[in-house]
Scaffold this motif. Structure first.
Motif, PDB file in Angstrom:
ATOM      1  N   LEU A  62       8.102  10.939  10.291  1.00 44.11           N
ATOM      2  CA  LEU A  62       7.683  10.101   9.164  1.00 44.11           C
ATOM      3  C   LEU A  62       6.223  10.377   8.820  1.00 44.11           C
ATOM      4  CD1 LEU A  62       9.087   6.597  10.123  1.00 44.11           C
ATOM      5  CD2 LEU A  62      10.080   8.269   8.580  1.00 44.11           C
ATOM      6  N   HIS A  63       5.402  10.458   9.867  1.00 44.01           N
ATOM      7  CA  HIS A  63       3.949  10.542   9.670  1.00 44.01           C
ATOM      8  C   HIS A  63       3.531  11.828   8.952  1.00 44.01           C
ATOM      9  CE1 HIS A  63      -0.288   9.991  10.576  1.00 44.01           C
ATOM     10  NE2 HIS A  63      -0.316  11.212  11.091  1.00 44.01           N
ATOM     11  N   VAL A  64       3.996  12.964   9.436  1.00 43.60           N
ATOM     12  CA  VAL A  64       3.567  14.247   8.862  1.00 43.60           C
ATOM     13  C   VAL A  64       4.086  14.429   7.426  1.00 43.60           C
ATOM     14  CG1 VAL A  64       3.691  16.769   9.133  1.00 43.60           C
ATOM     15  CG2 VAL A  64       3.147  15.322  11.095  1.00 43.60           C
ATOM     16  N   PRO A  65       5.392  14.183   7.147  1.00 44.07           N
ATOM     17  CA  PRO A  65       5.824  14.297   5.749  1.00 44.07           C
ATOM     18  C   PRO A  65       5.053  13.356   4.809  1.00 44.07           C
ATOM     19  CG  PRO A  65       7.731  14.233   7.177  1.00 44.07           C
ATOM     20  CD  PRO A  65       6.545  13.939   8.041  1.00 44.07           C
ATOM     21  N   ALA A  66       4.799  12.130   5.267  1.00 44.94           N
ATOM     22  CA  ALA A  66       4.047  11.181   4.421  1.00 44.94           C
ATOM     23  C   ALA A  66       2.629  11.701   4.179  1.00 44.94           C
ATOM     24  CB  ALA A  66       4.011   9.809   5.080  1.00 44.94           C
ATOM     25  N   ALA A  67       2.014  12.270   5.213  1.00 51.56           N
ATOM     26  CA  ALA A  67       0.645  12.789   5.083  1.00 51.56           C
ATOM     27  C   ALA A  67       0.610  13.968   4.108  1.00 51.56           C
ATOM     28  CB  ALA A  67       0.120  13.209   6.451  1.00 51.56           C
ATOM     29  N   TRP A  68       1.591  14.870   4.225  1.00 50.12           N
ATOM     30  CA  TRP A  68       1.624  16.017   3.308  1.00 50.12           C
ATOM     31  C   TRP A  68       1.795  15.556   1.867  1.00 50.12           C
ATOM     32  CZ3 TRP A  68       5.319  19.709   6.518  1.00 50.12           C
ATOM     33  CH2 TRP A  68       4.571  20.277   7.560  1.00 50.12           C
ATOM     34  N   VAL A  69       2.698  14.587   1.659  1.00 54.15           N
ATOM     35  CA  VAL A  69       2.923  14.112   0.283  1.00 54.15           C
ATOM     36  C   VAL A  69       1.699  13.358  -0.229  1.00 54.15           C
ATOM     37  CG1 VAL A  69       4.353  12.647  -1.211  1.00 54.15           C
ATOM     38  CG2 VAL A  69       5.433  14.102   0.480  1.00 54.15           C
ATOM     39  N   SER A  70       0.994  12.655   0.662  1.00 51.28           N
ATOM     40  CA  SER A  70      -0.199  11.922   0.209  1.00 51.28           C
ATOM     41  C   SER A  70      -1.225  12.889  -0.395  1.00 51.28           C
ATOM     42  CB  SER A  70      -0.815  11.118   1.355  1.00 51.28           C
ATOM     43  OG  SER A  70      -1.479  11.963   2.278  1.00 51.28           O
ATOM     44  N   MET A  71      -1.305  14.096   0.167  1.00 50.93           N
ATOM     45  CA  MET A  71      -2.258  15.089  -0.370  1.00 50.93           C
ATOM     46  C   MET A  71      -1.666  15.819  -1.579  1.00 50.93           C
ATOM     47  SD  MET A  71      -4.395  16.554   2.815  1.00 50.93           S
ATOM     48  CE  MET A  71      -3.089  17.126   3.880  1.00 50.93           C
ATOM     49  N   LEU A  72      -0.377  16.155  -1.486  1.00 50.57           N
ATOM     50  CA  LEU A  72       0.292  16.828  -2.606  1.00 50.57           C
ATOM     51  C   LEU A  72       0.241  15.955  -3.867  1.00 50.57           C
ATOM     52  CD1 LEU A  72       2.435  19.242  -3.330  1.00 50.57           C
ATOM     53  CD2 LEU A  72       4.070  17.388  -3.150  1.00 50.57           C
ATOM     54  N   ALA A  73       0.467  14.653  -3.665  1.00 49.77           N
ATOM     55  CA  ALA A  73       0.439  13.720  -4.799  1.00 49.77           C
ATOM     56  C   ALA A  73      -0.949  13.703  -5.427  1.00 49.77           C
ATOM     57  CB  ALA A  73       0.823  12.314  -4.325  1.00 49.77           C
ATOM     58  N   TYR A  74      -1.978  13.814  -4.590  1.00 48.10           N
ATOM     59  CA  TYR A  74      -3.333  13.798  -5.147  1.00 48.10           C
ATOM     60  C   TYR A  74      -3.579  15.043  -5.993  1.00 48.10           C
ATOM     61  CZ  TYR A  74      -7.960  12.167  -5.847  1.00 48.10           C
ATOM     62  OH  TYR A  74      -9.089  11.684  -6.476  1.00 48.10           O
ATOM     63  N   VAL A  75      -3.103  16.201  -5.497  1.00 52.65           N
ATOM     64  CA  VAL A  75      -3.250  17.450  -6.263  1.00 52.65           C
ATOM     65  C   VAL A  75      -2.522  17.307  -7.603  1.00 52.65           C
ATOM     66  CG1 VAL A  75      -2.681  19.917  -6.314  1.00 52.65           C
ATOM     67  CG2 VAL A  75      -3.517  18.896  -4.202  1.00 52.65           C
ATOM     68  N   ALA A  76      -1.311  16.741  -7.563  1.00 54.41           N
ATOM     69  CA  ALA A  76      -0.531  16.542  -8.797  1.00 54.41           C
ATOM     70  C   ALA A  76      -1.282  15.603  -9.748  1.00 54.41           C
ATOM     71  CB  ALA A  76       0.844  15.974  -8.448  1.00 54.41           C
ATOM     72  N   MET A  77      -1.860  14.536  -9.179  1.00 56.02           N
ATOM     73  CA  MET A  77      -2.577  13.560 -10.009  1.00 56.02           C
ATOM     74  C   MET A  77      -3.821  14.191 -10.648  1.00 56.02           C
ATOM     75  SD  MET A  77      -3.845   9.770  -8.913  1.00 56.02           S
ATOM     76  CE  MET A  77      -5.245  10.295  -7.921  1.00 56.02           C
ATOM     77  N   ALA A  78      -4.559  14.976  -9.850  1.00 53.29           N
ATOM     78  CA  ALA A  78      -5.765  15.615 -10.382  1.00 53.29           C
ATOM     79  C   ALA A  78      -5.404  16.667 -11.430  1.00 53.29           C
ATOM     80  CB  ALA A  78      -6.564  16.241  -9.240  1.00 53.29           C
TER      81      ALA A  78
END
Lengths: 252, 56
Positions: A62-78
């Protein structure tokens, strides 16, 4: 190249995007289930225990996939933020507003699961370690974007201000990623490497990669849902919205 | 409460993590559903008010 831009412009048209996103969503939901359910069941009950951490390492799924998406989502948002500031497209402005709460959710889940993993492993829920602190800063950035987007009377001005903050906050991403290399941290280094050998056994790795794919599909599924909703709200006076929601046209 | 939770061992932490994921997904799903029904209701009311003003 020109054909690509014409296609992209057509795709960014709200009614077209709404329809195409609606077609994609069921497939993304299905992919989430196909990857996520077996990976989480295997990770929870069948994957071997870690030689050092014992059973508690199962939080990794749970932790690692959530962490990866938390950063991926930021890249998408930026990226959407940059598009909003350069081309002033409504869709990219709404994408910034739609990604922020999702990204905040994934970041909060990363921090929470990290704390629950930290206690049995390190003996503490929280330490002011570089990786943990930079991830907490990421959460504050998401909350800042959400707050800024809703702070203006004019929603489009708010979205553009939030887009600018999302671009400024990009500087935090390399800090999160390299924090375990730049500083002496309690948080372990990268477990999965694209270049080089991963420090996780194959019997644990496949479920981690599958759960990471599921998290990404879920993010895309949820984002399209939120974006469709934002489009409906932003274009509420248009005839296509009335049709989509089975309402009478606005000028009836 | 926290002491009791910690005394349950590793599986308590694992279960709490999975529960957090389930709660997060539930919040996401409910907020999307409420958002859509709220928007539909708002637009229906908006249109009804407009029709009333026009005397339709």
């Amino acid at each position: 190249m020109q054909k690509f831009w014409i296609w992209l412009t057509r795709f960014a048209s709200p009614p077209v995007f709404y329809r195409v996103a609606g077609l994609w969503r069921p497939w993304l939901g299905l992919a989430t289930l196909l990857f996520g359910v077996p990976a989480l069941i295997y990770g929870l009950f069948f994957a071997p225990a870690d030689y050092l951490q014992g059973e508690s390492y199962r939080i990794i799924y749970l932790h690692v996939p959530a962490a990866w998406v938390s950063m991926l989502a930021y890249v998408a948002m930026a990226t959407a933020g940059a598009a909003a500031l350069i081309w002033h497209t409504k869709l990219s402005e709404l994408a910034v507003v739609s990604i922020a709460p999702l990204g905040a959710g994934f970041t909060a889940l990363t921090l929470l699961t990290g704390m629950l993993w930290g206690r049995p492993t390190w003996g503490a829920y929280w330490v002011w370690d570089a990786r943990l602190t930079s991830e907490l800063v990421l959460l504050f950035l998401y909350l800042g974007v959400i707050g800024l987007a809703s702070a203006y009377g004019d929603a489009r001005r708010g979205a553009r201000a939030a887009a600018l903050l999302s671009l400024v906050g990009l500087v935090n991403l390399p800090i999160i990623h390299y924090s375990v290399h730049w500083w002496n941290t309690l948080h372990q280094g990268s477990t999965v490497r694209i270049f080089g050998e991963s420090s996780i056994d194959g019997s644990m790795l496949w479920a981690l990669l599958a759960s990471a794919m599921a998290a990404k599909f879920y993010f895309a599924w949820s984002l399209l849902g939120r974006l469709r909703l934002q489009l409906l709200a932003a274009e509420s006076e248009k005839a296509w919205v009335a049709k989509a929601l089975n309402l009478e046209p606005a000028d009836a | 409460m926290l002491e009791w939770f910690e005394s349950m061992g590793h599986w308590a932490f694992i279960s709490a993590s999975y529960a957090a994921m389930v709660i997060a997904i539930a919040i996401d799903l409910i907020s999307q559903r409420l958002g859509r029904s709220g928007l539909t209701l708002r637009l229906q009311q908006q249109r009804a008010r407009r029709r009333l003003r026009k005397g339709i």
